[in-house]
Motif scaffolding. Sequence first.
Motif, PDB file in Angstrom:
ATOM      1  N   TYR A 199       0.870  -1.178   0.000  1.00  0.00           N
ATOM      2  CA  TYR A 199       0.000   0.000   0.000  1.00  0.00           C
ATOM      3  C   TYR A 199       0.905   1.225   0.000  1.00  0.00           C
ATOM      4  O   TYR A 199       1.708   1.421   0.920  1.00  0.00           O
ATOM      5  CB  TYR A 199      -0.877  -0.036   1.258  1.00  0.00           C
ATOM      6  CG  TYR A 199      -2.060   0.871   1.188  1.00  0.00           C
ATOM      7  CD1 TYR A 199      -3.263   0.438   0.626  1.00  0.00           C
ATOM      8  CD2 TYR A 199      -1.983   2.168   1.670  1.00  0.00           C
ATOM      9  CE1 TYR A 199      -4.360   1.275   0.562  1.00  0.00           C
ATOM     10  CE2 TYR A 199      -3.087   3.007   1.599  1.00  0.00           C
ATOM     11  CZ  TYR A 199      -4.265   2.562   1.041  1.00  0.00           C
ATOM     12  OH  TYR A 199      -5.339   3.395   0.979  1.00  0.00           O
ATOM     13  N   VAL A 200       0.807   2.046  -1.061  1.00  0.00           N
ATOM     14  CA  VAL A 200       1.805   3.100  -1.268  1.00  0.00           C
ATOM     15  C   VAL A 200       1.168   4.459  -1.527  1.00  0.00           C
ATOM     16  O   VAL A 200       0.215   4.574  -2.307  1.00  0.00           O
ATOM     17  CB  VAL A 200       2.701   2.721  -2.481  1.00  0.00           C
ATOM     18  CG1 VAL A 200       3.470   3.916  -3.018  1.00  0.00           C
ATOM     19  CG2 VAL A 200       3.680   1.619  -2.102  1.00  0.00           C
ATOM     20  N   TYR A 201       1.723   5.469  -0.873  1.00  0.00           N
ATOM     21  CA  TYR A 201       1.424   6.846  -1.256  1.00  0.00           C
ATOM     22  C   TYR A 201       2.499   7.253  -2.247  1.00  0.00           C
ATOM     23  O   TYR A 201       3.694   7.230  -1.924  1.00  0.00           O
ATOM     24  CB  TYR A 201       1.455   7.783  -0.046  1.00  0.00           C
ATOM     25  CG  TYR A 201       0.201   7.727   0.792  1.00  0.00           C
ATOM     26  CD1 TYR A 201      -1.009   8.168   0.261  1.00  0.00           C
ATOM     27  CD2 TYR A 201       0.217   7.229   2.094  1.00  0.00           C
ATOM     28  CE1 TYR A 201      -2.183   8.098   1.014  1.00  0.00           C
ATOM     29  CE2 TYR A 201      -0.943   7.168   2.857  1.00  0.00           C
ATOM     30  CZ  TYR A 201      -2.137   7.610   2.307  1.00  0.00           C
ATOM     31  OH  TYR A 201      -3.278   7.545   3.043  1.00  0.00           O
ATOM     32  N   SER A 202       2.089   7.592  -3.455  1.00  0.00           N
ATOM     33  CA  SER A 202       3.041   7.964  -4.498  1.00  0.00           C
ATOM     34  C   SER A 202       3.016   9.490  -4.629  1.00  0.00           C
ATOM     35  O   SER A 202       2.013  10.078  -5.022  1.00  0.00           O
ATOM     36  CB  SER A 202       2.613   7.294  -5.802  1.00  0.00           C
ATOM     37  OG  SER A 202       3.577   7.499  -6.796  1.00  0.00           O
ATOM     38  N   TYR A 203       4.148  10.122  -4.282  1.00  0.00           N
ATOM     39  CA  TYR A 203       4.213  11.592  -4.241  1.00  0.00           C
ATOM     40  C   TYR A 203       4.537  12.137  -5.627  1.00  0.00           C
ATOM     41  O   TYR A 203       5.490  11.680  -6.271  1.00  0.00           O
ATOM     42  CB  TYR A 203       5.267  12.041  -3.225  1.00  0.00           C
ATOM     43  CG  TYR A 203       4.822  11.787  -1.808  1.00  0.00           C
ATOM     44  CD1 TYR A 203       4.760  10.483  -1.297  1.00  0.00           C
ATOM     45  CD2 TYR A 203       4.428  12.825  -0.980  1.00  0.00           C
ATOM     46  CE1 TYR A 203       4.321  10.245  -0.020  1.00  0.00           C
ATOM     47  CE2 TYR A 203       3.988  12.593   0.312  1.00  0.00           C
ATOM     48  CZ  TYR A 203       3.934  11.290   0.789  1.00  0.00           C
ATOM     49  OH  TYR A 203       3.487  11.054   2.055  1.00  0.00           O
ATOM     50  N   ILE A 204       3.785  13.114  -6.068  1.00  0.00           N
ATOM     51  CA  ILE A 204       3.883  13.609  -7.441  1.00  0.00           C
ATOM     52  C   ILE A 204       4.133  15.115  -7.432  1.00  0.00           C
ATOM     53  O   ILE A 204       3.451  15.872  -6.736  1.00  0.00           O
ATOM     54  CB  ILE A 204       2.582  13.264  -8.209  1.00  0.00           C
ATOM     55  CG1 ILE A 204       2.434  11.732  -8.265  1.00  0.00           C
ATOM     56  CG2 ILE A 204       2.595  13.855  -9.610  1.00  0.00           C
ATOM     57  CD1 ILE A 204       1.098  11.248  -8.680  1.00  0.00           C
ATOM     58  N   GLY A 205       5.113  15.541  -8.256  1.00  0.00           N
ATOM     59  CA  GLY A 205       5.562  16.935  -8.211  1.00  0.00           C
ATOM     60  C   GLY A 205       4.793  17.886  -9.105  1.00  0.00           C
ATOM     61  O   GLY A 205       5.356  18.860  -9.603  1.00  0.00           O
ATOM     62  N   ILE A 206       3.530  17.629  -9.329  1.00  0.00           N
ATOM     63  CA  ILE A 206       2.745  18.576 -10.139  1.00  0.00           C
ATOM     64  C   ILE A 206       2.472  19.829  -9.325  1.00  0.00           C
ATOM     65  O   ILE A 206       2.166  19.764  -8.136  1.00  0.00           O
ATOM     66  CB  ILE A 206       1.450  17.895 -10.612  1.00  0.00           C
ATOM     67  CG1 ILE A 206       1.821  16.888 -11.686  1.00  0.00           C
ATOM     68  CG2 ILE A 206       0.458  18.924 -11.147  1.00  0.00           C
ATOM     69  CD1 ILE A 206       0.653  16.191 -12.296  1.00  0.00           C
TER      70      ILE A 206
END
Length: 260
Positions: A106-113
């Motif tokens: 179970y992953v929180y995927s951090y996105i640089g938008i």
Amino acid sequence: MRKSDNRRHILALSGGKDSAALAVYLKDKPGLEYVFLDTGYELPETYEYLNRMRAILGIEITVIHPERSFENWLNLKGGYLPSPQQRWCTEVLKIKPYEKYIGSDYVYSYIGIRNDEDRDGYISSKDNIIPFYPFVEDGLIYSDIEYLLESSGLGFPEYYKWRSRSGCYFCFFQQKIEWLNLYKHHKKSFIKAMSFEKIGQNEKRFTWSEGESLGELVQRRGEIEESYNKRSPMRPNNRSKKLVDIFQNHGPTACIVCDI
Ligand code: SF4
């Protein structure tokens, strides 16, 4: 249902400015993992920038490779080059390897938008991967990204002096002037990209750049440069501008998934 303390937090670096700025922004977040999805067709400047991040931010970056190379996939696709309409490269070189690396965790995927962008970025179809957008949540815009990169000492990747975005050296999102810049800075890579095109007289043509092969594009070099100089703000009195600043709001649709 997993316990919340089993959740992983992952920032996938693209080799570009926004995900690097996000690494700066989140550098004190405990347990954050950093990965880089290496297509195998990256610019040397990208690897230098990743090394700079390791040194300046003191982070470890896990490099993930696809199981098959682009050339392998191209053969399987019958020589059909990827394009903005058929972006199969992102799926096989980045998304699938990333999802395989995560598995069932179970992953929180951090996105640089950023908050001043109109795009969604990578949204996984897997429900164990939750996208998280700290810059959007906190309202950070382009000037904040510049500040984060400059004040941390990381700065921008070197390729931004001649190219506007991260990703494979043969990325079809490049403008014609950027192809010419690739020719000037990394001729071997340019020639390699040429070798993937199909331009024989008795076959369907597959070219990276719309309407012409890379060889034809180079032959038109003078014309392309003249047209670029006419419309570009990169004039003699403004030479310090990075290409990324120039194309920031004027380039073709960005590679939204490759900036995961
Ligand atoms: S950077 Fe461009 S060529 Fe590379 S995977 Fe992404 S869309 Fe495809």
